[in-house]
Design a protein around this motif. Structure first.
Motif, PDB file in Angstrom:
ATOM      1  N   MET A   1     -13.117 -37.139  14.063  1.00  0.00           N
ATOM      2  CA  MET A   1     -12.671 -35.997  14.075  1.00  0.00           C
ATOM      3  C   MET A   1     -12.579 -35.147  12.958  1.00  0.00           C
ATOM      4  SD  MET A   1      -8.667 -35.247  15.593  1.00  0.00           S
ATOM      5  CE  MET A   1      -8.986 -35.934  17.345  1.00  0.00           C
ATOM      6  N   THR A   2     -12.815 -33.780  13.086  1.00  0.00           N
ATOM      7  CA  THR A   2     -12.680 -33.090  11.573  1.00  0.00           C
ATOM      8  C   THR A   2     -11.463 -33.251  10.958  1.00  0.00           C
ATOM      9  OG1 THR A   2     -14.480 -31.825  12.486  1.00  0.00           O
ATOM     10  CG2 THR A   2     -13.007 -30.965  10.863  1.00  0.00           C
ATOM     11  N   PRO A   3     -11.138 -33.449   9.822  1.00  0.00           N
ATOM     12  CA  PRO A   3      -9.832 -33.208   8.998  1.00  0.00           C
ATOM     13  C   PRO A   3      -9.051 -32.012   9.386  1.00  0.00           C
ATOM     14  CG  PRO A   3     -11.486 -34.404   7.691  1.00  0.00           C
ATOM     15  CD  PRO A   3     -12.383 -33.692   8.835  1.00  0.00           C
ATOM     16  N   ASP A   4      -7.921 -31.739   9.466  1.00  0.00           N
ATOM     17  CA  ASP A   4      -7.092 -30.650   9.366  1.00  0.00           C
ATOM     18  C   ASP A   4      -7.281 -29.948   8.190  1.00  0.00           C
ATOM     19  OD1 ASP A   4      -6.067 -30.552  12.118  1.00  0.00           O
ATOM     20  OD2 ASP A   4      -4.085 -30.658  11.637  1.00  0.00           O
ATOM     21  N   LEU A   5      -7.351 -30.651   6.894  1.00  0.00           N
ATOM     22  CA  LEU A   5      -7.328 -30.007   5.540  1.00  0.00           C
ATOM     23  C   LEU A   5      -8.456 -30.876   4.756  1.00  0.00           C
ATOM     24  CD1 LEU A   5      -6.345 -28.157   3.728  1.00  0.00           C
ATOM     25  CD2 LEU A   5      -4.647 -29.809   2.912  1.00  0.00           C
ATOM     26  N   GLU A   6      -9.484 -30.201   4.288  1.00  0.00           N
ATOM     27  CA  GLU A   6     -10.098 -30.755   3.080  1.00  0.00           C
ATOM     28  C   GLU A   6     -10.171 -29.812   1.912  1.00  0.00           C
ATOM     29  OE1 GLU A   6     -14.111 -31.933   4.923  1.00  0.00           O
ATOM     30  OE2 GLU A   6     -13.478 -30.733   6.364  1.00  0.00           O
ATOM     31  N   CYS A   7      -9.979 -30.385   0.860  1.00  0.00           N
ATOM     32  CA  CYS A   7     -10.178 -29.881  -0.183  1.00  0.00           C
ATOM     33  C   CYS A   7     -11.355 -30.440  -1.269  1.00  0.00           C
ATOM     34  CB  CYS A   7      -8.920 -30.132  -1.274  1.00  0.00           C
ATOM     35  SG  CYS A   7      -7.362 -29.016  -0.496  1.00  0.00           S
ATOM     36  N   GLN A   8     -12.183 -29.722  -1.663  1.00  0.00           N
ATOM     37  CA  GLN A   8     -13.617 -30.209  -2.130  1.00  0.00           C
ATOM     38  C   GLN A   8     -13.731 -29.581  -3.523  1.00  0.00           C
ATOM     39  OE1 GLN A   8     -16.535 -28.525   0.557  1.00  0.00           O
ATOM     40  NE2 GLN A   8     -15.745 -30.134   2.082  1.00  0.00           N
ATOM     41  N   SER A   9     -13.529 -30.663  -4.793  1.00  0.00           N
ATOM     42  CA  SER A   9     -13.653 -30.434  -6.229  1.00  0.00           C
ATOM     43  C   SER A   9     -12.939 -29.070  -6.255  1.00  0.00           C
ATOM     44  CB  SER A   9     -15.191 -30.013  -6.239  1.00  0.00           C
ATOM     45  OG  SER A   9     -15.862 -30.964  -6.144  1.00  0.00           O
ATOM     46  N   LEU A  10     -11.562 -29.157  -6.071  1.00  0.00           N
ATOM     47  CA  LEU A  10     -10.590 -27.965  -6.220  1.00  0.00           C
ATOM     48  C   LEU A  10     -10.231 -28.128  -7.672  1.00  0.00           C
ATOM     49  CD1 LEU A  10      -9.521 -25.909  -4.144  1.00  0.00           C
ATOM     50  CD2 LEU A  10      -7.648 -27.284  -4.146  1.00  0.00           C
ATOM     51  N   THR A  11     -10.446 -27.006  -8.394  1.00  0.00           N
ATOM     52  CA  THR A  11     -10.321 -26.708  -9.840  1.00  0.00           C
ATOM     53  C   THR A  11      -9.459 -25.464 -10.176  1.00  0.00           C
ATOM     54  OG1 THR A  11     -11.989 -27.947 -10.352  1.00  0.00           O
ATOM     55  CG2 THR A  11     -11.302 -26.339 -12.035  1.00  0.00           C
ATOM     56  N   LYS A  12      -8.417 -25.360 -11.019  1.00  0.00           N
ATOM     57  CA  LYS A  12      -7.787 -24.446 -11.461  1.00  0.00           C
ATOM     58  C   LYS A  12      -7.469 -24.313 -12.874  1.00  0.00           C
ATOM     59  CE  LYS A  12      -5.552 -20.265 -10.873  1.00  0.00           C
ATOM     60  NZ  LYS A  12      -6.381 -19.163 -10.348  1.00  0.00           N
ATOM     61  N   ARG A  13      -7.936 -23.319 -13.558  1.00  0.00           N
ATOM     62  CA  ARG A  13      -7.517 -22.953 -14.701  1.00  0.00           C
ATOM     63  C   ARG A  13      -6.746 -21.871 -14.944  1.00  0.00           C
ATOM     64  NH1 ARG A  13     -10.381 -25.308 -18.726  1.00  0.00           N
ATOM     65  NH2 ARG A  13     -12.404 -26.674 -18.063  1.00  0.00           N
ATOM     66  N   PHE A  14      -5.749 -21.713 -15.787  1.00  0.00           N
ATOM     67  CA  PHE A  14      -4.812 -20.638 -16.339  1.00  0.00           C
ATOM     68  C   PHE A  14      -5.137 -20.547 -17.840  1.00  0.00           C
ATOM     69  CE2 PHE A  14      -2.440 -22.641 -12.824  1.00  0.00           C
ATOM     70  CZ  PHE A  14      -2.159 -21.318 -12.229  1.00  0.00           C
ATOM     71  N   GLY A  15      -6.143 -19.578 -18.008  1.00  0.00           N
ATOM     72  CA  GLY A  15      -6.611 -19.447 -19.524  1.00  0.00           C
ATOM     73  C   GLY A  15      -7.471 -20.709 -20.073  1.00  0.00           C
ATOM     74  N   GLU A  16      -6.862 -21.278 -21.001  1.00  0.00           N
ATOM     75  CA  GLU A  16      -7.473 -22.698 -21.545  1.00  0.00           C
ATOM     76  C   GLU A  16      -6.834 -23.759 -21.045  1.00  0.00           C
ATOM     77  OE1 GLU A  16      -9.908 -22.634 -23.682  1.00  0.00           O
ATOM     78  OE2 GLU A  16     -10.152 -20.572 -23.543  1.00  0.00           O
ATOM     79  N   THR A  17      -5.720 -23.408 -20.184  1.00  0.00           N
ATOM     80  CA  THR A  17      -5.004 -24.669 -19.445  1.00  0.00           C
ATOM     81  C   THR A  17      -5.725 -25.076 -18.145  1.00  0.00           C
ATOM     82  OG1 THR A  17      -3.030 -24.025 -20.509  1.00  0.00           O
ATOM     83  CG2 THR A  17      -2.967 -25.660 -18.588  1.00  0.00           C
ATOM     84  N   LEU A  18      -6.332 -26.278 -18.084  1.00  0.00           N
ATOM     85  CA  LEU A  18      -6.693 -26.867 -16.841  1.00  0.00           C
ATOM     86  C   LEU A  18      -5.556 -27.431 -16.006  1.00  0.00           C
ATOM     87  CD1 LEU A  18      -9.218 -27.526 -15.241  1.00  0.00           C
ATOM     88  CD2 LEU A  18      -9.609 -29.519 -16.636  1.00  0.00           C
ATOM     89  N   ALA A  19      -5.036 -27.133 -15.109  1.00  0.00           N
ATOM     90  CA  ALA A  19      -3.896 -26.947 -14.434  1.00  0.00           C
ATOM     91  C   ALA A  19      -4.489 -28.200 -13.079  1.00  0.00           C
ATOM     92  CB  ALA A  19      -3.244 -26.079 -13.599  1.00  0.00           C
ATOM     93  N   VAL A  20      -5.719 -27.901 -12.527  1.00  0.00           N
ATOM     94  CA  VAL A  20      -6.183 -28.898 -11.651  1.00  0.00           C
ATOM     95  C   VAL A  20      -7.591 -29.173 -11.588  1.00  0.00           C
ATOM     96  CG1 VAL A  20      -6.658 -29.205  -9.022  1.00  0.00           C
ATOM     97  CG2 VAL A  20      -4.374 -28.074  -9.680  1.00  0.00           C
ATOM     98  N   ASP A  21      -7.952 -30.390 -11.777  1.00  0.00           N
ATOM     99  CA  ASP A  21      -9.360 -30.856 -12.241  1.00  0.00           C
ATOM    100  C   ASP A  21     -10.044 -31.586 -11.276  1.00  0.00           C
ATOM    101  OD1 ASP A  21     -11.489 -31.408 -14.005  1.00  0.00           O
ATOM    102  OD2 ASP A  21     -10.261 -32.928 -15.335  1.00  0.00           O
ATOM    103  N   GLU A  22     -11.050 -30.764 -10.616  1.00  0.00           N
ATOM    104  CA  GLU A  22     -11.818 -31.205  -9.691  1.00  0.00           C
ATOM    105  C   GLU A  22     -11.172 -32.221  -8.718  1.00  0.00           C
ATOM    106  OE1 GLU A  22     -15.614 -31.369  -9.512  1.00  0.00           O
ATOM    107  OE2 GLU A  22     -15.576 -29.712 -10.984  1.00  0.00           O
TER     108      GLU A  22
END
Length: 365
Positions: A1-22
Motif C-alpha cells: 500500500m502506498t504510504p500516506d506520507l513520503e519525504c524524500q531527501s528533504l533539505t531546508k537552508r536558512f541562509g548559511e544554516t542547514l536546518a534539515v539535512d537530507e
C-alpha cells in the motif's frame, strides 16, 4: 500500500544554516508517527514544509504517492493542530468544529451532521452549544482535533499539542490522543521533545538531532536497541560512563572508565579497538541490587557502594548509589519493596549483565 506520507531527501537552508539535512522517511496509512528531538533540531521545520508553510530547499514531499510541492497550504490534504489551539472564543463548540466546512461551502444540514458525528467520536456528545471557555484543557484539545478531522485530511500534523497542558492532564491526553487516532483511522504525524509522549503513543518514532534523523524505529527499538550514543542518552533515563577500551571480544567490550572502574558492554555502531575512547549506557532498571556480593556473582559488572539518596515515586522509585567512591549510579527499586528499609549511607552491592550495557564510540574520540 502506498504510504500516506513520503519525504524524500528533504533539505531546508536558512541562509548559511542547514536546518534539515537530507531527511527521508515514510509514514504508513493509518499509523501514528512521531518526530522526537530537542529544541532547534529541525522537527518543526519539517512539519511546516509538509504543511506547505515553508518551501524545501531540495527534496520532495508526497502524500498518497502524489507530490505536493506545487500545492498551496490550503489545498493540501493535510491539517495541523498547534500547541496553542487557536479555537475561536466568540464561537460555540459546534461553530468552531464546523468552521472549515462552512469555508468549503458545505450546506448547514450536512455541517450539523458531521459536527455531531465528530463530537461523538471525541467523546463529547451534545456540547455543541457550549462556549470554548466552559471547557477543560483536555476538552479543548479534543475539540481542536475534531475541527481538523471533520475536513477528512489524509494526514494530521500535530505540533507539540500537549505542551501547554499541566502534567496530570498531559499524561491522560497521551492515551486519549492515541484513542482518537484509532477512532478517526487517520495518519498522525506528531512532533515533540518529550520522549514519554513519543514512546506511549507512536507506532514508529524518528529521533532527530541537528537536522538529521539518528534512528527510526518502534519505541522498543529506540529504548532497548539504540543505534547511536545520542539515541541511547536522549531516550529514557540511563547511567553513562566515559572511558577507554581495554579489551575486545567480538561485540563484547571491556572499558576502563575515567573514574577507574572496569565495565563490560556490547558494541553498538562502528567497530572499536583497544585504546579507543568510548562510552557505555546502562538503564537503571537493568541494574540489580543486593546486600551481599555473592548474590551477584553471575553478573559481568559488579560494584560495591553506599546509598546516597532514596527517591520514592511509587512504581518509579529508585536509589542512587555512590559506586566505588567515585560514580553515582541510579538503580530502580524492585516493586517488592525488599529494599524499602534502606537508609542513606547503607552499604549495598549492584550488578548487571554486559549485554545490558550499550557501548558506543565516544563523540570525543
Amino acid at each position: 500500500m502506498t504510504p500516506d506520507l513520503e519525504c524524500q531527501s528533504l533539505t531546508k537552508r536558512f541562509g548559511e544554516t542547514l536546518a534539515v539535512d537530507e531527511v527521508s522517511f515514510d509514514v504508513a496509512r493509518g499509523s501514528f508517527f512521531s518526530i522526537l528531538g530537542p529544541s532547534g533540531c529541525g522537527k518543526t521545520t519539517i512539519m511546516r514544509m509538509i504543511a506547505g508553510f515553508l518551501e524545501p530547499t531540495s527534496g520532495d514531499i508526497l502524500i498518497r504517492g502524489k507530490s505536493v510541492l506545487d500545492t498551496p497550504p490550503n489545498k493540501r490534504p493535510v491539517n495541523m493542530v498547534f500547541q496553542h489551539l487557536a479555537l475561536f472564543p466568540m464561537m460555540n463548540i459546534a461553530d468552531n468544529i464546523g468552521y472549515g466546512l462552512r469555508r468549503a461551502g458545505m450546506g448547514k444540514a450536512d455541517i450539523a451532521r458531521k459536527v455531531e458525528e465528530a463530537l461523538d467520536r471525541i467523546g463529547l456528545p451534545g456540547i455543541g452549544h457550549r462556549k470554548v471557555d466552559e471547557l477543560s484543557g483536555g476538552q479543548k484539545q479534543r475539540v481542536a482535533i475534531a475541527r481538523c478531522m471533520v475536513l477528512e485530511p489524509d494526514v494530521l500534523l500535530l505540533d507539540e499539542p500537549l505542551g501547554a497542558l499541566d502534567l496530570k492532564l498531559r499524561e491522560r491526553m497521551k492515551v486519549e490522543l492515541k484513542s482518537l487516532q484509532a477512532a478517526f483511522d487517520t495518519t498522525f504525524v506528531y512532533i515533540t521533545h518529550d520522549q514519554s509522549e513519543a514512546l506511549v503513543m507512536s507506532d514508529r518514532i524518528a529521533v532527530m538531532n541537528e537536522g538529521r534523523f539518528e534512528q527510526v524505529g518502534t519505541g522498543q527499538d529506540l529504548y532497548y536497541r539504540p543505534s547511536t550514543a545520542f539515541v541511547a542518552g536522549f531516550v529514557g533515563d540511563t547511567n553513562r560512563w566515559f572511558g577507554r577500551i581495554e579489551r575486545v571480544e567480538g561485540d563484547m567490550l571491556e572499558m576502563r572508565t575515567e573514574s577507574g572502574m572496569t565495565l563490560r558492554g556490547e558494541r553498538h555502531g562502528r567497530a572499536l579497538s583497544t585504546g579507543d575512547r568510548a562510552e557505555i549506557f546502562v538503564r537503571p532498571e537493568a541494574i540489580r541490587i543486593a546486600h551481599s556480593a555473592e548474590e551477584l556473582e553471575h553478573f559481568d559488572n559488579r560494584i560495591s557502594g553506599r546509598v546516597t539518596s532514596l527517591l520514592f515515586n511509587g512504581a518509579d522509585s529508585r536509589i542512587l548509589v555512590d559506586a566505588a567512591g567515585s560514580d553515582e549510579v541510579a538503580v530502580n527499586l524492585p516493586q517488592s519493596g525488599e529494599f524499602a528499609g534502606l537508609a542513606r549511607g547503607a552499604p549495598v552491592h549492584i550488578g548487571w549483565s554486559g549485554a545490558q550495557g550499550n557501548c558506543f564510540a565516544s563523540p570525543e574520540a
